[in-house]
Design a protein around this motif. Structure first.
Motif, PDB file in Angstrom:
ATOM      1  N   ALA A  16       6.725  14.904 -10.953  1.00 26.58           N
ATOM      2  CA  ALA A  16       6.181  13.554 -11.146  1.00 26.58           C
ATOM      3  C   ALA A  16       6.907  12.564 -10.256  1.00 26.58           C
ATOM      4  O   ALA A  16       8.121  12.640 -10.088  1.00 26.58           O
ATOM      5  N   SER A  17       6.159  11.633  -9.697  1.00 28.04           N
ATOM      6  CA  SER A  17       6.767  10.546  -8.929  1.00 28.04           C
ATOM      7  C   SER A  17       7.088   9.388  -9.880  1.00 28.04           C
ATOM      8  O   SER A  17       7.076   9.560 -11.100  1.00 28.04           O
ATOM      9  N   HIS A  18       7.349   8.227  -9.328  1.00 37.97           N
ATOM     10  CA  HIS A  18       7.866   7.100 -10.105  1.00 37.97           C
ATOM     11  C   HIS A  18       6.933   6.695 -11.269  1.00 37.97           C
ATOM     12  O   HIS A  18       7.393   6.418 -12.371  1.00 37.97           O
ATOM     13  N   ALA A  19       5.624   6.665 -11.011  1.00 39.57           N
ATOM     14  CA  ALA A  19       4.670   6.335 -12.089  1.00 39.57           C
ATOM     15  C   ALA A  19       4.325   7.614 -12.847  1.00 39.57           C
ATOM     16  O   ALA A  19       3.183   8.072 -12.882  1.00 39.57           O
ATOM     17  N   LEU A  20       5.324   8.191 -13.477  1.00 39.61           N
ATOM     18  CA  LEU A  20       5.198   9.537 -14.066  1.00 39.61           C
ATOM     19  C   LEU A  20       4.198   9.593 -15.205  1.00 39.61           C
ATOM     20  O   LEU A  20       3.587  10.633 -15.452  1.00 39.61           O
ATOM     21  N   LEU A  47      12.099  12.578  -8.913  1.00 38.18           N
ATOM     22  CA  LEU A  47      12.625  12.086  -7.632  1.00 38.18           C
ATOM     23  C   LEU A  47      14.144  12.315  -7.630  1.00 38.18           C
ATOM     24  O   LEU A  47      14.782  12.278  -8.684  1.00 38.18           O
ATOM     25  N   ASP A  48      14.720  12.519  -6.445  1.00 44.56           N
ATOM     26  CA  ASP A  48      16.149  12.858  -6.353  1.00 44.56           C
ATOM     27  C   ASP A  48      17.044  11.852  -7.064  1.00 44.56           C
ATOM     28  O   ASP A  48      17.936  12.221  -7.831  1.00 44.56           O
ATOM     29  N   ARG A  66       0.848  -1.211   0.000  1.00 48.31           N
ATOM     30  CA  ARG A  66       0.000   0.000   0.000  1.00 48.31           C
ATOM     31  C   ARG A  66       0.881   1.259   0.000  1.00 48.31           C
ATOM     32  O   ARG A  66       0.651   2.192  -0.783  1.00 48.31           O
ATOM     33  N   THR A  67       1.900   1.267   0.848  1.00 49.23           N
ATOM     34  CA  THR A  67       2.821   2.414   0.917  1.00 49.23           C
ATOM     35  C   THR A  67       3.558   2.584  -0.407  1.00 49.23           C
ATOM     36  O   THR A  67       3.707   3.687  -0.918  1.00 49.23           O
ATOM     37  N   MET A  84       4.362   5.950  -5.199  1.00 45.88           N
ATOM     38  CA  MET A  84       4.640   5.903  -6.628  1.00 45.88           C
ATOM     39  C   MET A  84       3.885   6.978  -7.407  1.00 45.88           C
ATOM     40  O   MET A  84       4.204   7.283  -8.545  1.00 45.88           O
ATOM     41  N   LEU A  85       2.851   7.527  -6.770  1.00 47.71           N
ATOM     42  CA  LEU A  85       1.947   8.465  -7.453  1.00 47.71           C
ATOM     43  C   LEU A  85       1.900   9.809  -6.736  1.00 47.71           C
ATOM     44  O   LEU A  85       1.581   9.870  -5.556  1.00 47.71           O
TER      45      LEU A  85
END
Length: 294
Positions: free
Chosen positions: A269-273, A244-245, A180-181, A186-187
């Protein structure tokens, strides 16, 4: 408590119905297909549209339908395909084959199954490693170009070990909470709470041991250094990174090492860009596709 549990279950089922590939955009516009790998595993993929072939491969534990906004957009002018890798989504979930050499071969075997016309392969996260391994070990006969999304070309082996260590422990000790985390982080801009719920359920459908061994194999079987594979690649390539860094650092490493390779970083944008910023991602991909030799 029983009543609360029933309500929660109803919400989960509703979320899954709203966003599973069977009932969302994918139901109307894309068809479900299966093919058999050379080691006898039945893999599922979604397909829509016609034209040049564009194949999307998701990352660790993610389903094919996470690419929905790309499938709906590009199916207007392309034959679009999204794979459920082994152990994920609606594909078979065997006890073995969860390493880059085998999963990379799965991608190459899908390309062959689709008719062999060279395809643009878009790999995200763990699928970056797998797409490069497919190109390197099987060859680029069926690959027109690669789009590599949010994965470094070099992972320090100690970092890979630490990541595997953390993920394997979490998957055994507090599976649901850790997944869940993972999905939430990711979003940055999820379409809805129901979407996050559906994606979480999809990730949880990968057997815990399969999810764990994928992470362990990143360290034990690698490759964690993709630079030689990139050096040897004889096809056009585009890198797209989140903001992300670690991704910004990885983007700079690609720019320095391969100055002629296009690299795009998507702000905010996070990982699921491609879920966070679908229009921007689609535009970046469109520009790259337009630049390819006909």
């Amino acid at each position: 408590n029983m009543k609360k549990h029933s309500i929660f279950l109803a919400i989960l089922i509703t979320a899954a119905c709203i966003l599973s590939p069977e009932t969302s955009w994918a139901q109307g516009k894309s068809k479900s297909h299966h093919f058999m790998t050379s080691d006898g595993i039945k893999l599922h993929y979604l397909e829509a549209g016609s034209g040049p072939t564009l194949v999307f491969v998701p990352g660790w534990t993610m389903p094919a339908w996470i690419w929905e906004l790309q499938l709906s957009h590009f199916s207007a002018s392309y034959r679009v395909v999204a794979l459920d890798p082994r152990g994920q989504g609606s594909s078979e979930k065997p006890s073995q084959g969860y390493h880059a050499a085998r999963r990379g071969r799965d991608i190459c075997e899908l390309l062959e199954h689709l008719g062999g016309e060279p395809a643009v392969v878009v790999g995200w996260s763990l699928a970056v490693q797998e797409a490069l391994v497919c190109a390197h070990e099987v060859g680029t006969e069926h690959i027109r170009a690669l789009v590599l999304v949010d994965h470094p070309v070099f992972i320090d082996p100690q970092f890979a070990l630490a990541l595997a260590d953390e993920r394997v422990k979490n998957l055994q000790l507090n599976r649901e909470a850790s997944v869940r985390t993972f999905v939430e982080e990711m979003l940055n801009n999820p379409p809805s709470e129901a979407y996050v719920e559906a994606l979480t359920l999809a990730a949880l459908s990968t057997p815990a041991n399969a999810a764990a061994i994928m992470m362990a194999d990143l360290y034990f079987l690698g490759p964690t250094d993709l630079r030689p594979l990139l050096d040897a690649l004889n096809r056009p390539v585009l890198f797209v990174f989140s903001s992300l860094d670690w991704a910004v650092t990885a983007a700079n490493e690609v720019r320095e090492g391969w100055p002629k390779v296009p690299v795009r970083v998507m702000d905010g944008a996070s990982h699921a860009l491609f879920v966070d910023k679908p229009q921007e991602f689609n535009r970046v991909l469109e520009e790259f596709l337009a630049s390819l030799p006909k």
